[in-house]
Design an enzyme around this catalytic site. Structure first.
Site, PDB file in Angstrom:
ATOM      1  N   HIS A 194      -6.952   1.456  -5.559  1.00 26.21           N
ATOM      2  CA  HIS A 194      -6.696   0.011  -5.533  1.00 26.21           C
ATOM      3  C   HIS A 194      -5.515  -0.279  -4.606  1.00 26.21           C
ATOM      4  O   HIS A 194      -4.593  -1.008  -4.949  1.00 26.21           O
ATOM      5  CB  HIS A 194      -6.411  -0.503  -6.948  1.00 26.21           C
ATOM      6  CG  HIS A 194      -6.950  -1.875  -7.196  1.00 26.21           C
ATOM      7  ND1 HIS A 194      -7.658  -2.212  -8.302  1.00 26.21           N
ATOM      8  CD2 HIS A 194      -6.895  -3.006  -6.455  1.00 26.21           C
ATOM      9  CE1 HIS A 194      -8.018  -3.486  -8.256  1.00 26.21           C
ATOM     10  NE2 HIS A 194      -7.569  -3.980  -7.135  1.00 26.21           N
TER      11      HIS A 194
ATOM     12  N   ARG B 101     -14.430  -5.623  -6.199  1.00 22.67           N
ATOM     13  CA  ARG B 101     -14.269  -5.406  -7.630  1.00 22.67           C
ATOM     14  C   ARG B 101     -15.141  -4.227  -8.051  1.00 22.67           C
ATOM     15  O   ARG B 101     -16.299  -4.129  -7.666  1.00 22.67           O
ATOM     16  CB  ARG B 101     -14.659  -6.663  -8.434  1.00 22.67           C
ATOM     17  CG  ARG B 101     -13.621  -7.767  -8.392  1.00 22.67           C
ATOM     18  CD  ARG B 101     -12.377  -7.386  -9.168  1.00 22.67           C
ATOM     19  NE  ARG B 101     -11.342  -8.399  -9.139  1.00 22.67           N
ATOM     20  CZ  ARG B 101     -10.338  -8.436  -8.268  1.00 22.67           C
ATOM     21  NH1 ARG B 101     -10.255  -7.524  -7.317  1.00 22.67           N
ATOM     22  NH2 ARG B 101      -9.427  -9.378  -8.339  1.00 22.67           N
TER      23      ARG B 101
ATOM     24  N   GLU C  45     -11.771   2.371 -13.289  1.00 17.06           N
ATOM     25  CA  GLU C  45     -10.808   3.010 -12.385  1.00 17.06           C
ATOM     26  C   GLU C  45      -9.543   3.497 -13.095  1.00 17.06           C
ATOM     27  O   GLU C  45      -8.814   4.326 -12.551  1.00 17.06           O
ATOM     28  CB  GLU C  45     -10.428   2.076 -11.244  1.00 17.06           C
ATOM     29  CG  GLU C  45      -9.767   0.792 -11.646  1.00 17.06           C
ATOM     30  CD  GLU C  45      -9.648  -0.198 -10.492  1.00 17.06           C
ATOM     31  OE1 GLU C  45      -8.636  -0.891 -10.430  1.00 17.06           O
ATOM     32  OE2 GLU C  45     -10.575  -0.272  -9.656  1.00 17.06           O
TER      33      GLU C  45
ATOM     34  N   ILE D 184     -11.594 -12.616   3.631  1.00 22.09           N
ATOM     35  CA  ILE D 184     -11.594 -11.191   3.964  1.00 22.09           C
ATOM     36  C   ILE D 184     -12.863 -10.815   4.716  1.00 22.09           C
ATOM     37  O   ILE D 184     -12.826 -10.096   5.726  1.00 22.09           O
ATOM     38  CB  ILE D 184     -11.432 -10.339   2.687  1.00 22.09           C
ATOM     39  CG1 ILE D 184     -10.058 -10.585   2.061  1.00 22.09           C
ATOM     40  CG2 ILE D 184     -11.612  -8.852   3.003  1.00 22.09           C
ATOM     41  CD1 ILE D 184      -9.867  -9.961   0.697  1.00 22.09           C
TER      42      ILE D 184
ATOM     43  N   THR E 134     -14.235  -2.812  -1.469  1.00 18.72           N
ATOM     44  CA  THR E 134     -12.811  -3.135  -1.632  1.00 18.72           C
ATOM     45  C   THR E 134     -12.657  -4.423  -2.439  1.00 18.72           C
ATOM     46  O   THR E 134     -11.603  -5.053  -2.392  1.00 18.72           O
ATOM     47  CB  THR E 134     -12.121  -3.301  -0.256  1.00 18.72           C
ATOM     48  OG1 THR E 134     -12.795  -4.328   0.485  1.00 18.72           O
ATOM     49  CG2 THR E 134     -12.140  -2.011   0.536  1.00 18.72           C
TER      50      THR E 134
ATOM     51  N   ALA F 258      -5.807  -1.221  -1.157  1.00 12.78           N
ATOM     52  CA  ALA F 258      -6.117  -1.945   0.084  1.00 12.78           C
ATOM     53  C   ALA F 258      -5.082  -3.020   0.412  1.00 12.78           C
ATOM     54  O   ALA F 258      -4.851  -3.339   1.573  1.00 12.78           O
ATOM     55  CB  ALA F 258      -7.508  -2.574  -0.024  1.00 12.78           C
ATOM     56  N   PHE F 259      -4.455  -3.569  -0.603  1.00 14.32           N
ATOM     57  CA  PHE F 259      -3.472  -4.637  -0.402  1.00 14.32           C
ATOM     58  C   PHE F 259      -2.119  -4.114   0.050  1.00 14.32           C
ATOM     59  O   PHE F 259      -1.266  -4.874   0.510  1.00 14.32           O
ATOM     60  CB  PHE F 259      -3.245  -5.392  -1.728  1.00 14.32           C
ATOM     61  CG  PHE F 259      -2.346  -4.636  -2.676  1.00 14.32           C
ATOM     62  CD1 PHE F 259      -0.998  -4.925  -2.756  1.00 14.32           C
ATOM     63  CD2 PHE F 259      -2.842  -3.588  -3.439  1.00 14.32           C
ATOM     64  CE1 PHE F 259      -0.160  -4.208  -3.603  1.00 14.32           C
ATOM     65  CE2 PHE F 259      -2.014  -2.868  -4.275  1.00 14.32           C
ATOM     66  CZ  PHE F 259      -0.673  -3.174  -4.358  1.00 14.32           C
TER      67      PHE F 259
END
Length: 546
Positions: A304, A233, A262, A153, A231, A306-307
């Site tokens: 959460h 942990r 979170e 990434i 982005t 981004a994926f």
């Protein structure tokens, strides 16, 4: 044929996985919620979860036929690998699925911050096309981006940054010549990147060495007005430090797809926390931090997400389906194997030596009383036994009896040049109207049951004084904020404290109930030694006494 349960399954997951598993004879069941007591399938042979699931190990004990867990994620810190290995259950993951996807989301957050898009779009709704200098943004061209974690990434982030004409810094133990030649990446130590970058972007895994990598001390080395993107942990970044840096202006903006605690982005979970009978001070602080971050105009939080593109989800499900089918037919790919459990430095708790009022059986509380000759001599003895523990830092209260106890320990344990902090948060419980009174006289006056409640209970009130709950509410945040990071870094820490301060600590460390704490008494001349997990809870314990 294997009974396979997909938890946390969306409609897209159901459609894609049904198609991708169609050439197998597995029985497929889809559950929209995370694995819990209500939706457990005790005859399941394969379970697939998502990274957001926090699963109690006891549920796996109820699934005797379970052989494989296929997590639909790269991360696997939601699973206890050591525990599952002990049950003979294999775990597989999705090593890569969305390098460009997460990198694109990184720049979506960055561009939203640098162009002040949330503020600008809200301004349009209120004011139409009026130009407001408050919403002037900045260019990315010629800015310096520091990439912490230069894996798949991180490399995609570098390629996109190059397209924007940015200067690129990266940390990597092994210099990548391709990225030096083709993208002008400069490889530097992390500390130097922090000092030079206009934008810091985190893409590293979480481990014992980088827990709270971004904290008060590291942010202080950032450029004034730097931007932080995470982005990776959530636990890489300490929320409290973010709030202070944003308030002071040292950080100009923050973009977070992950953050510590979170789960409290969910109003339902925050409400449940506030309604619990057993008030959890640190969890409540975490929820409050998240609430404030969400309200700040220079902070952008995504859940959460981004994926989460159609293409990336399909790649995740393709790998997951292959992992399950390959395992069932004798091949195991992408297995995640357990590593030895994290072990912190040692936390050593010691009550101060006998004081003059201890000897007279008086309640001392906040009264500043010296230790006796017996207290000094016993402290010398316990110090000799602590000499081998390589203590790196010492905490006492502001009261003389803890500092005098440490002075004796320092002498006999030869603890030279060890930093000592005397913290008001560690001062003894205030006994209010009972301060200076003889305990035997009070016990005879009010009876044994009322006396025990007065002395040992969780929330038994004292006129003009503190309950143990009130002590807990000042001691535990100090422990978690100040002392725990040192333990996680592997340092051994000694706390010379008072009976009720140590009872509050042990209640948290060992998760004692309000009823259990009633029977806990902490004696002098016994050192309680703990290794803790990353939440500051006990993993191992022992003691030394004289």
């Amino acid at each position: 044929m294997a009974k396979t349960i997909f938890y946390d399954a969306t409609a897209i997951d159901r459609t894609q996985l049904t198609e991708l598993m169609s050439d197998s004879d597995h029985e497929l069941i889809f559950e929209s919620a995370s694995l819990n007591e209500k939706n457990i399938h005790e005859d399941a042979e394969v379970v697939s979860t998502f990274v957001s699931s926090k699963i109690d190990n006891s549920l796996f004990d109820k699934m005797p036929r379970l052989r494989l867990i296929a997590t639909r994620s790269t991360g696997f810190d939601h699973l206890d690998l050591m525990y599952l290995n002990g049950l003979g259950i294999k775990v597989v993951n999705v090593p890569t699925y969305g390098n460009n996807t997460v990198a694109e989301h990184t720049f979506a957050l960055l561009l939203s911050l640098t162009k002040k898009l949330p503020l600008v779009t809200s301004m349009v709704e209120r004011q139409g096309l009026a130009v407001n200098p408050r919403y002037t943004g900045m260019d990315l061209k010629d800015k310096t981006i520091g990439i912490i974690g230069f894996g798949h990434i991180g490399k995609c982030v570098a390629k996109i940054a190059y397209g924007f004409g940015m200067k690129i810094l990266a940390n990597n133990r092994r210099v990548d010549q391709e990225f030096i030649d083709n993208y002008n990446v400069e490889f530097l130590p992390t500390e130097e990147i922090f000092q030079k970058a206009d934008i810091i972007s985190l893409h590293c895994p979480l481990d014992k060495d980088n827990y709270h990598l971004i904290n008060d001390q590291t942010i202080a080395t950032f450029k004034q007005g730097a931007i932080l993107i995470n982005t990776a942990r959530g636990e890489l970044v300490e929320n409290h430090a973010l709030l202070k840096a944003l308030r002071s202006g040292h950080l100009a903006g923050v973009g977070l797809d992950v953050l510590e605690g979170e789960k409290y982005l969910s109003m339902e979970k925050t409400r449940a926390l506030l309604l619990e009978d057993d008030f959890k001070i640190e969890a409540t602080k975490r929820a409050a931090e998240i609430y404030v971050l969400q309200k700040m105009p220079n902070v952008i939080i995504t859940p959460h997400n981004a994926f989460n593109t159609v293409e990336a989800v399909r790649r995740i499900n393709q790998t997951t389906a292959s992992n399950i089918k390959d395992f069932w037919y004798g091949n195991i790919y992408n297995e995640v194997k357990p590593t030895p459990s994290f072990i912190s430095g040692k936390l050593i708790l010691l009550r101060h030596g006998e004081s003059q009022w201890n000897k007279l059986n008086k309640w001392t509380g906040r009264t500043d009383i010296h230790i006796t000759e017996e207290g000094w001599n016993k402290s010398l003895e316990i110090g000799k036994k602590l000499e081998s523990l390589d203590i790196k830092k010492v905490y006492t209260s502001t009261l003389s009896r803890t500092k005098e106890t440490y002075k004796a320990i320092k002498e006999s344990a030869h603890l030279e040049n060890i930093p000592m902090v005397s913290a008001p948060a560690l001062d003894e419980r205030d006994y209010g109207a009972y301060t200076g009174m003889n305990r035997d006289v009070v016990k005879a006056s009010i009876g044994e049951k009322a006396f025990k409640k007065l002395r040992r209970s969780w929330d038994g009130k004292i006129e003009g004084g503190e309950t143990l709950k009130m002590v807990y509410e000042r001691v535990i945040p100090y422990y978690l904020r100040i002392i725990l990071p040192q333990l996680i870094a592997g340092e051994n820490v000694l706390i010379v404290g008072h009976g009720n301060v140590l009872r509050a600590l042990i209640k948290y460390l060992k998760s004692y109930s309000n009823e259990q704490i009633l029977d806990l008494n902490v004696e002098s001349n016994i050192a309680f030694i703990y290794n803790v997990d990353k939440d500051g809870k006990v993993l191992k314990e022992s003691n030394i006494s004289v």
